[in-house]
Design a protein around this motif. Structure first.
Motif, mmCIF file in Angstrom:
data_model
loop_
_atom_site.group_PDB
_atom_site.id
_atom_site.type_symbol
_atom_site.label_atom_id
_atom_site.label_comp_id
_atom_site.label_asym_id
_atom_site.label_seq_id
_atom_site.Cartn_x
_atom_site.Cartn_y
_atom_site.Cartn_z
ATOM 1 N N UNK A 265 -11.478 47.838 29.576
ATOM 2 C CA UNK A 265 -12.564 46.863 29.494
ATOM 3 C C UNK A 265 -11.964 45.482 29.681
ATOM 4 N N UNK A 266 -12.630 44.671 30.501
ATOM 5 C CA UNK A 266 -12.155 43.318 30.781
ATOM 6 C C UNK A 266 -13.133 42.305 30.193
ATOM 7 N N UNK A 267 -12.762 41.605 29.131
ATOM 8 C CA UNK A 267 -13.690 40.637 28.525
ATOM 9 C C UNK A 267 -14.054 39.488 29.457
ATOM 10 N N UNK A 268 -13.224 39.203 30.443
ATOM 11 C CA UNK A 268 -13.517 38.094 31.356
ATOM 12 C C UNK A 268 -14.675 38.403 32.290
ATOM 13 N N UNK A 269 -14.901 39.693 32.563
ATOM 14 C CA UNK A 269 -15.945 40.079 33.513
ATOM 15 C C UNK A 269 -17.016 40.970 32.896
ATOM 16 N N UNK A 270 -16.727 41.585 31.748
ATOM 17 C CA UNK A 270 -17.647 42.542 31.157
ATOM 18 C C UNK A 270 -17.619 43.901 31.810
ATOM 19 N N UNK A 271 -16.602 44.171 32.611
ATOM 20 C CA UNK A 271 -16.494 45.449 33.306
ATOM 21 C C UNK A 271 -15.832 46.478 32.394
ATOM 22 N N UNK A 272 -16.499 47.603 32.218
ATOM 23 C CA UNK A 272 -15.917 48.748 31.524
ATOM 24 C C UNK A 272 -15.708 49.849 32.540
ATOM 25 N N UNK A 273 -14.466 50.264 32.718
ATOM 26 C CA UNK A 273 -14.159 51.233 33.770
ATOM 27 C C UNK A 273 -14.645 52.625 33.388
ATOM 28 N N UNK A 274 -14.872 53.439 34.429
ATOM 29 C CA UNK A 274 -15.593 54.693 34.244
ATOM 30 C C UNK A 274 -14.780 55.846 33.692
ATOM 31 N N UNK A 275 -13.476 55.757 33.666
ATOM 32 C CA UNK A 275 -12.750 56.882 33.095
ATOM 33 C C UNK A 275 -11.257 56.758 33.253
ATOM 34 N N UNK A 276 -10.550 57.416 32.348
ATOM 35 C CA UNK A 276 -9.093 57.483 32.371
ATOM 36 C C UNK A 276 -8.711 58.943 32.551
ATOM 37 N N UNK A 277 -8.028 59.219 33.666
ATOM 38 C CA UNK A 277 -7.656 60.584 33.985
ATOM 39 C C UNK A 277 -6.438 61.032 33.175
ATOM 40 N N UNK A 278 -6.238 62.339 33.005
ATOM 41 C CA UNK A 278 -5.076 62.817 32.261
ATOM 42 C C UNK A 278 -3.748 62.353 32.847
ATOM 43 N N UNK A 279 -3.699 62.121 34.174
ATOM 44 C CA UNK A 279 -2.445 61.679 34.800
ATOM 45 C C UNK A 279 -2.244 60.169 34.723
ATOM 46 N N UNK A 280 -3.154 59.459 34.088
ATOM 47 C CA UNK A 280 -3.017 58.026 33.917
ATOM 48 C C UNK A 280 -3.763 57.188 34.932
ATOM 49 N N UNK A 281 -4.373 57.810 35.933
ATOM 50 C CA UNK A 281 -5.165 57.046 36.893
ATOM 51 C C UNK A 281 -6.465 56.573 36.242
ATOM 52 N N UNK A 282 -6.919 55.406 36.685
ATOM 53 C CA UNK A 282 -8.156 54.830 36.169
ATOM 54 C C UNK A 282 -9.239 54.920 37.233
ATOM 55 N N UNK A 283 -10.394 55.414 36.859
ATOM 56 C CA UNK A 283 -11.562 55.378 37.726
ATOM 57 C C UNK A 283 -12.119 53.956 37.678
ATOM 58 N N UNK A 284 -11.963 53.207 38.762
ATOM 59 C CA UNK A 284 -12.321 51.784 38.792
ATOM 60 C C UNK A 284 -13.801 51.535 39.023
ATOM 61 N N UNK A 285 -14.606 52.584 39.162
ATOM 62 C CA UNK A 285 -16.042 52.372 39.184
ATOM 63 C C UNK A 285 -16.487 51.883 37.807
ATOM 64 N N UNK A 286 -17.662 51.282 37.762
ATOM 65 C CA UNK A 286 -18.136 50.742 36.478
ATOM 66 C C UNK A 286 -19.652 50.831 36.419
ATOM 67 N N UNK A 287 -20.127 52.044 36.113
ATOM 68 C CA UNK A 287 -21.556 52.276 36.039
ATOM 69 C C UNK A 287 -22.145 51.893 34.698
ATOM 70 N N UNK A 288 -23.424 52.203 34.541
ATOM 71 C CA UNK A 288 -24.155 51.746 33.358
ATOM 72 C C UNK A 288 -23.587 52.336 32.075
ATOM 73 N N UNK A 289 -23.342 53.653 32.052
ATOM 74 C CA UNK A 289 -22.914 54.265 30.804
ATOM 75 C C UNK A 289 -21.622 53.662 30.274
ATOM 76 N N UNK A 290 -20.614 53.536 31.137
ATOM 77 C CA UNK A 290 -19.333 52.989 30.685
ATOM 78 C C UNK A 290 -19.476 51.534 30.258
ATOM 79 N N UNK A 291 -20.231 50.772 31.012
ATOM 80 C CA UNK A 291 -20.446 49.370 30.665
ATOM 81 C C UNK A 291 -21.155 49.241 29.330
ATOM 82 N N UNK A 292 -22.191 50.040 29.143
ATOM 83 C CA UNK A 292 -22.978 49.992 27.907
ATOM 84 C C UNK A 292 -22.106 50.295 26.700
ATOM 85 N N UNK A 293 -21.342 51.371 26.769
ATOM 86 C CA UNK A 293 -20.597 51.775 25.579
ATOM 87 C C UNK A 293 -19.382 50.896 25.327
ATOM 88 N N UNK A 294 -18.796 50.351 26.376
ATOM 89 C CA UNK A 294 -17.753 49.345 26.147
ATOM 90 C C UNK A 294 -18.345 48.145 25.419
#
Length: 682
Positions: free
Chosen positions: A426-455
């Motif tokens: 989550x980035x407080x400067x933009x309000x973006x909450x990323x969509x997921x963290x994979x087991x291998x450490x990759x980040x899903x850089x999409x930022x849909x409603x659910x992730x944004x809402x819960x962040x």
């Protein structure tokens, strides 16, 4: 989160499908990149400003004008204000740090419409909760307006007449038309033909909306009250008509009156009902629904410090083998209900979940999507992390225990890098909450409603509690983690048995990989590592009807226990048979590196071994070092604690009550109560 596809989508997850399919409305787990930057940077930048930045959620909002005269669907002042405000479901990352708003299911080439829709009731309701909480915390007029508009929108999706009155249509298209039957098919189909997750979340939004507007806009509050009553009536006739009835699920006694048999869905309805009853305690219908659902949720608590699921409140009555982080607000709901109804007994399972299971989860790796019963789905998303934070804070408020606030701070640090990738989620400067963290450490850089809402829900909770926020931001890097881990059965160091490849999804649980079948007289030896540490071992066994077995477990000749396996009665479980961890009588001594199983009779099918150290540990670092110790033992346990500096150590028992607080200079030892935990800060 769509109820229909939830369980079957978990099977898809077992086959490596995207986290979005597991989570229903979570954004697709594509377009992943390595996590950058490190979390401490974002935390430091946010330290002097509010953490909740609604800019990205604002970006997701759009307008739609429904066609005139849709039977059974209207809302507050629709004739005067025909346009609705709704959040797009997904936002896919594009080059240059931009996002494209997209709907669900892809475009149907014949109709030009989304196969599901652009907007969905789940996200409309939860976005309304974000703006309501932001408005009531800050007085922001813009958030008040958006909350008003989103509540109007969720009310439009509610069916107002006929046999489905009170239920909710899930999807709406960009042009304002409804999609009662989406592709792929979801249950119930049509989506307003029965109880659902989206009905539960509508109750959540309407309840909090009523409480917020009660004094500020009585006319609008009266409308929300009318719609909440309609929703409660739907729950009464479709679900709570079975209040007091019990059934079995693979031998576990479970309530028959949960929404879609889900403690998770019911919990989100309870949050709204609690808000309503807090303002209107004389509302008998809402009060009954609140108590009934809370009692059902409370009945789903299971296990304890020494056995799976370690005190967790299970989410689904049809499976005693499943726990998931997303939607796991069951403890929050129980804590809220216990306060509103002045019934501390309702909070007891929530306290056990917070004090025993949460430290187990934190030290094992954090808010995994699913333990089925092994941590088989280790994708992590904002919905799961936020659900844990909300639950811990609600239990802290209900009990007054500072230990739960300290655990909440450690869990909230997930958003700022206290995760297995060191990734900013989550980035407080933009309000973006990323969509997921994979087991291998990759980040899903999409930022849909659910992730944004819960962040944002977590950030709002932190903004409301500056001391918890300060602790969160001060310790955002994982220095050490030692907790529950999985030893796969097919990886036996030696065996006379046969490696098997079962279908991963059983209908209620998930094999973590392959498996191992042992017939009478056959043996297997498993390397469990961790020499120097006492460990509890729980074999995860598939028990099938008509296939009993007896096996003996030893470590270097020392007897650990005997398992006599047979399938319990199926009950409402989707399939006969059950995949469950089985507790052994004794732990493995610190000087033993392996365990052996010998089958005396029958056929034993093993998925894996769950191996837990007697004391689990999570150390976060940053500006402040924080160490969590958790005892899995049933008797007091001594553990090492502390670094090189002065350290404040708070010890809590298995109920989260503070036992003692000490100041130690340098490293040393601490005695943990049975099932208790300690937090050392220095």
């Amino acid at each position: 989160m769509k109820t229909s596809a939830r369980r079957s989508a978990l099977a898809t997850a077992a086959l490596g499908a995207a986290a979005a399919l597991v989570l229903g409305l979570g954004a697709p787990a594509t377009a992943v990149t390595t996590a950058e930057p490190r979390a401490a940077t974002a935390a430091a930048a946010a330290a002097s400003a509010p953490l909740a930045n609604l800019a990205h959620l604002d970006f997701l909002l759009d307008e739609a004008t429904p066609p005139a005269g849709v039977e059974g669907h209207t809302t507050y002042r629709l004739a005067e204000e025909p346009t609705l405000v709704l959040p797009w479901t997904y936002a896919d990352a594009r080059p240059g740090g931009t996002f494209e708003r997209v709907g669900g299911g892809g475009i149907d080439p014949e109709t030009g419409l989304w196969r599901q829709g652009a907007y969905n009731a789940d996200d409309i309701a939860r976005a309304a909760v974000v703006y309501l909480r932001h408005w009531t915390q800050t007085g922001d007029d813009g958030s008040r307006t958006k909350a008003y508009e989103l509540l109007r929108s969720i009310a439009y999706l509610q069916t107002t007449e006929g046999e489905n009155a009170g239920n909710v249509v899930l999807w709406m298209q960009e042009d304002g038309t409804l999609t009662p039957s989406a592709e792929p098919v979801e249950l119930p189909d049509p989506s307003d033909s029965g109880p659902s997750y989206w009905l539960a979340r509508t109750i959540w939004a309407l309840g909090e909306g009523y409480a917020a507007f009660h004094d500020e806009d009585p006319a609008f509050a009266a409308f929300l009250e009318e719609r909440l009553d309609l929703a409660v009536d739907a729950i009464q006739r479709q679900v709570l008509v079975r209040y007091g009835e019990w059934t079995d699920s693979d031998g576990m006694r479970v309530p028959a009156w949960l929404i879609v048999n889900g403690a998770d869905a019911s919990a989100e309805a309870v949050l709204g009902l609690a808000a309503r009853v807090r303002v209107e305690p004389a509302d008998a219908d809402a009060r009954f629904a609140l108590r009934a659902l809370a009692e059902g949720i409370a009945a789903m608590g299971a296990g304890g410090p020494d056995s799976w699921p370690y005190g967790a409140v299970l989410p689904w009555a049809e499976s005693r083998s499943m726990w998931h982080a997303w939607g796991s607000q069951m403890p929050a709901a129980l804590a809220e209900a216990s306060v509103v109804l002045d019934d501390p007994a309702l909070a007891a399972p929530a306290v056990r979940d917070a004090a025993v299971f949460t430290p187990t989860l934190l030290t094992a790796g954090g808010p995994d999507n699913g333990w089925f019963p092994t941590p088989a789905d280790r994708v992590q998303i904002a919905y799961g992390a936020d659900s844990r934070v909300q639950s811990l804070l609600a239990v802290a408020d209900a009990t007054g225990s500072s230990g739960f606030e300290e655990l909440a701070a450690m869990q909230a640090a997930w958003f700022f890098g206290a995760n297995h990738a060191g990734a900013v989620m989550y980035d407080p400067a933009t309000g973006i909450g990323y969509d997921g963290l994979q087991p291998n450490g990759d980040v899903n850089r999409n930022s849909g409603a659910e992730s944004t809402i819960h962040a944002l829900l977590t950030m709002l909770a932190l903004d409301e509690r500056p001391d918890v926020a300060a602790r969160t931001l001060a310790s955002t890097q994982i220095e050490e983690r030692e907790g529950l881990r999985v030893v796969e059965a097919e990886a036996a160091s030696s065996t006379t048995g046969t490696v098997i490849t079962p279908t991963p999804w059983t209908g209620e649980s998930l094999w973590s990989g392959g498996g191992l079948r042992l017939e009478a007289g056959q043996t297997a030896v498993f390397d469990i590592g961790g020499v120097g540490t006492v460990r509890a071992v729980e074999p995860v066994v598939w028990s099938a009807p008509g296939s009993p077995s007896t096996s003996t477990w030893t470590a270097a000749g020392g007897r650990l226990g005997e398992l006599a396996e047979d399938a319990p009665p199926q009950g409402i479980s989707p399939v006969p048979g059950v995949l469950l961890p089985r507790a052994l009588d004794r732990a493995v001594a610190a000087n033993r590196a392996s365990v052996t199983v010998t089958v005396a009779d029958g056929s034993l099918e093993l998925d894996a071994l769950l191996v837990r150290p007697a004391v689990s540990r999570l150390v976060l670092d940053g500006d402040v070092r924080v160490e969590l110790l958790h005892a899995a033992a049933t008797k007091p346990t001594t553990a090492r604690v502390g670094g090189g500096s002065d350290t404040v150590i708070r010890v809590y028992d298995a109920d989260g009550a503070l036992v003692r607080e000490t100041l130690r200079r340098g490293a040393g030892t601490v005695v943990l109560p049975a099932g208790g935990f300690a937090i050392a800060t220095g």
